[in-house]
Every structure is written in C-alpha cells, then in structure tokens.
Motif scaffolding. Structure first.
Motif: not given
Length: 492
Positions: A117-119, A122, A313, A473, A475-476
């Motif tokens: 997850g998180g940046k 991405s 995100h 967000s 992706s997290a």
C-alpha cells in the motif's frame, strides 16, 4: 526493476517477432499458411495456461515460480533462435508462452505482495503499467532494429542475456514470505479453465484467416464458452478452486478485469494497422516503422509514472480510468481521418500521444485495483486473471478488428475498381492508378476498424465509471481474508 525487466520480456515477445516474421519465413522455408503459428503458438500457450501458472505461483512460491519461469523462458528463446526448421521454431514459441504463463502472474503477485500500500505501491504499479501498455510498441521497435541490423534470430536470442541478468538479480533482491496454509491444485479446474481459454484464443486466431462463420472457428468458440461455463460451475463445488469466484465477483475487481479486456481489444488493432500503414502505405523501413511508435511509448511512460502514480493514492481509481479511456478513444478517432497520403505529423503523432497518455492513465489503476485487497494465498491467481483478461482481449481484438478491416477494404476496393472501369470505358487501368486505389482501400479498412476500436474504448470508459466504485487511496486498502470453503465440498 527485476520484476519490470521480466514483465517487459513477456509483453514485447508477443510483438517482437512480427517485423521479423518475413525474414524468418524466407530463412526457414515456411508456407504462408503456417507462418501464423510463430505468433499463435506463443499466444495459445500463454493465454491458455495463465490461470494454472498463477495457481502454481501460489502453490510453490512466487519467487521460486518467477525464477523457474525466467530459466525456462531463456532456454525456449535460445531454442527458437537456433531453430533450423519451422517445427522447432513453433515448438520453442509454444514453450516460451508456457513459461511466460508462469512468469507473468508470479511477477505481478510479487509486486502486489512486496508493495502492499501507499505511495510506494503507486510508484511500482506506475512502472508496471507503463510496461504493460508500452511493451507491445517497444517490441515493434526492438524487432525492427534487431532484424535490420543483425538477424531475425536475435529477436529471440536477446531474451537469454536479459533473463540471466534478471535471474541473478532475483536471487539476490527478491523476497517472498512463505504461506502458512497449504494451497492445493484443482486439477479438474485446470483442465476446464485452460481448455476453455485455449479454445477461445485459438478460435480468435483462426477467425482472422478463415472468417467468423467458419465451422472450425464457431466450434472452437462454442466449445471454449461451454468449457468456461462448466469451469465456473466447478469452482463453486471444488474444495480448493483454481479461481475462487469471490475474486471475480467483487464489483471493483470485476470492473477492472472488464475494463482491461475492452481497452486491449480496442488498442491492439492499432499496433497491427499502424505497422502495416507505415511499411506498406508510407514505405517505411522496419527500423523507421518501429521508431515511429516512440512518441506513444513516451506518452505511456509519462501518463503511468508521472500522472497515475502520483494521483492514485489521492483520488478514486475511476477518476483516472475514465479520463484515460476517453483520451485513448479520442486518439483512436483521430486516426479515422487517415488517408493514403503521408500524415504522420498531422494525424498519427497526435493520435499516438493521446492514446499513450490514455493508456498510461488507464492500465496502472486497473492493475492496482484488480490486485487490491486480495489474500496473499490468492495473489498469484488474481494476477493471472489480470493477465488473462489482457491476453484474451488482445486475441479477440486482433481477430475482430482485422476482420472488419479486410471486409471494409475489399468492399471499398471493389466499388472503386468498378467505378474506375466504367469511367475508363472498360480499358485496363494503369498500374500506378491501380496501386493508388489499393492503398486507398487498405487505409479505408484500417480507419473503419480503428473507428470500431474507438467505440469499444468508449464502452471501457462507461464500464470503469459504472463498476469501479473504490474510494481514494484504494492502493492502501488492507488484504481481505479468503472466505471459508463450503461446509460439504465435493472432494477430488
């Protein structure tokens, strides 16, 4: 970078031999009827075995499967490059596809489990999405360069050193946490699922030369759909299903799969038609034809890594998918105004930039959404389903749009030749006039097919907007545990 390198090999090998095919045909004495198997053998094995490859990655470990796929892909590439006859080349391409079916899902599932997850996720998916969208164009560029300056065999040999470097780096850098739960292989599901996919991919491949009404094509497509229907039923009964149905029943994931398939159907014909347009109509050399795709590759990289990766995100995935598909549809529509006169700067270049940006905005969030929230023990088969939707979409798109193009070209040419014969009083047309009419007919067919692709891309935008409702967000999001199996399963 290790995962990206391996994925690039898999994607570009679907197209790298396209430009090299005429040279290989002359060198090995292949007939016109048999030459398609250089392409079909790879796509059949790859598309048909993806689900099995994904489950094997879950069963024996993603890193191990990834490394086995690299070794097998390198060996198959070396065999194909050294082929002394067409049969060995066909077999090597099929072997390449089989090991690619191990490599592709294990690569994507490693990416999913390494960046939960998180940046960072991405960014990773931005790079992966750029490769998924631009790999086909990169294959055409590499095929043109290698064929013109070395030999067609290097279109296959080039994979060997790349795979060895990736293998060494994988052993050092990749990590894969072993699962506590054992994963069992669903043998009947593998037979039904792989058999259905092979039948559909093969049916689409045969539809190109035979036509959609041919008995063999209809039989293969009907058999493929029937096998997949039985496969879906069996997955509700099997204790350890090959493709747990909760993966595809999820609204966001199902929308991502469908968006991917539709986008690839719409886009795949563009590579084929522009390749012929550059070389047949404009008279470009293989290298120049390949380099003409560079702006599209650059636009895909920018759209995926600099726009999607920075925004995913922060905004809902469909806020990227829908504008991306609309941009790609606009780019494809621009190509419907092509004529037989050179128009690279005025028509092709703007279209490539629009399609490239659109694909960069679409592919990355599609893949991230499709693999979000999946239990680790299902990450391999989920990744395989993403690849399957891409591969089946490419097969359908190539066959469908090529059929539209050839039919439109034939009808246009027949009308124009009849009109020219009437105006010339029945006299034979000069060769230059006839050649100009043939080129006009070819381009007319291309524009008709690409116009259909533009409409399909609009449908992809509608599907993404209606089905993908994940919040920002996405992706997290945490992993979702797999549901418990039925209380009274049918045991195999």
């Amino acid at each position: 970078m290790v995962i990206a390198t391996a994925q690039l090999m898999v994607v570009l090998d679907a197209t790298i031999v396209n430009i090299a095919l005429p040279s290989a045909q002359r060198d090995l004495g292949m007939s016109d009827a048999d030459r398609q198997w250089v392409i079909t053998a790879y796509t059949l094995a790859f598309g048909g075995l993806l689900l099995l490859g994904g489950r094997i990655a879950d069963l024996v470990g993603r890193k191990r499967t990834f490394m086995i796929g690299l070794v097998g892909f390198a060996v198959a590439s070396g065999l194909g490059g050294a082929a002394t006859g067409s049969a060995l080349l066909f077999g090597a391409r099929a072997l390449q596809g089989a090991f690619a079916a191990l490599l592709a899902p294990s690569a994507l599932s490693l990416l999913t489990t390494t960046f939960p997850g998180g940046k960072e996720r991405s960014k990773a998916f931005g790079i992966y999405g750029a490769i998924a969208g631009g790999g086909a164009a990169i294959g055409l560029i590499a095929g043109g360069l290698l064929t013109e300056y070395l030999t067609w065999r290097w279109c296959l040999y080039v994979n060997v050193p790349v795979a060895l470097v990736a293998l060494t780096a994988a052993a050092v850098f990749l990590r894969d946490r072993p699962e506590r739960k054992r994963v069992f292989l669903d043998v009947p599901g593998a037979v039904l699922g792989c058999g259905g996919l092979v039948a559909i991919v093969y049916g689409c491949a045969e539809a190109e030369p035979r036509g959609w009404g041919d008995a063999l094509v209809v039989g293969l497509l009907v058999a493929g759909v029937a096998l997949l229907a039985v496969f879906a039923w069996w997955q509700t009964r099997a204790r350890h299903p090959l493709l747990p149905l909760h993966i595809v029943r999820d609204r966001n994931r199902g929308g991502a799969f469908l968006t991917m398939a539709l986008a690839v159907i719409a886009m795949f014909g563009m590579f084929l038609f522009l390749t012929y347009y550059f070389q047949t109509v404009l008279g470009y050399s293989p290298v120049r034809a390949g380099l003409a795709f560079l702006p599209m590759v650059a636009a895909i990289v920018v759209g995926s890594t600099q726009i999607s990766a920075r925004l995913l995100h922060r905004v809902p995935p469909r806020f990227l998918m829908v504008p991306g598909a609309l941009l790609a549809a606009a780019g494809l529509f621009t190509l419907t105004f092509l004529t037989a006169r050179p128009a690279y700067v005025s028509h092709v270049l703007p279209a490539e930039l629009l399609v490239g940006l659109g694909m960069g905005l679409t592919f990355m969030p599609v893949m991230a959404t499709a693999t979000t929230g999946v239990a680790r023990q299902d990450s391999g088969v989920t990744s395989a389903t993403v690849n399957t939707s891409q591969q089946v979409g490419g097969s359908i798109g190539t066959a469908l749009l090529n059929t539209i193009a050839t039919s439109a070209s034939a009808a246009y040419l027949a009308d124009r030749l009849a009109e020219a014969a009437r105006t010339s009083g029945g006299h034979q047309l000069p060769p230059a006039v006839r050649e100009a009419l043939v080129k006009d007919g070819v381009v007319h067919g291309f524009t008709a097919a690409i116009g259909t692709g533009s409409v399909i891309m609009l449908v992809a935008a509608l599907v993404a907007g209606a089905m993908v409702t994940a919040p920002g967000s996405a992706s997290a999001l945490p992993e979702k545990p797999a549901p418990e199996p039925p209380t009274r399963p049918v045991r195999y």
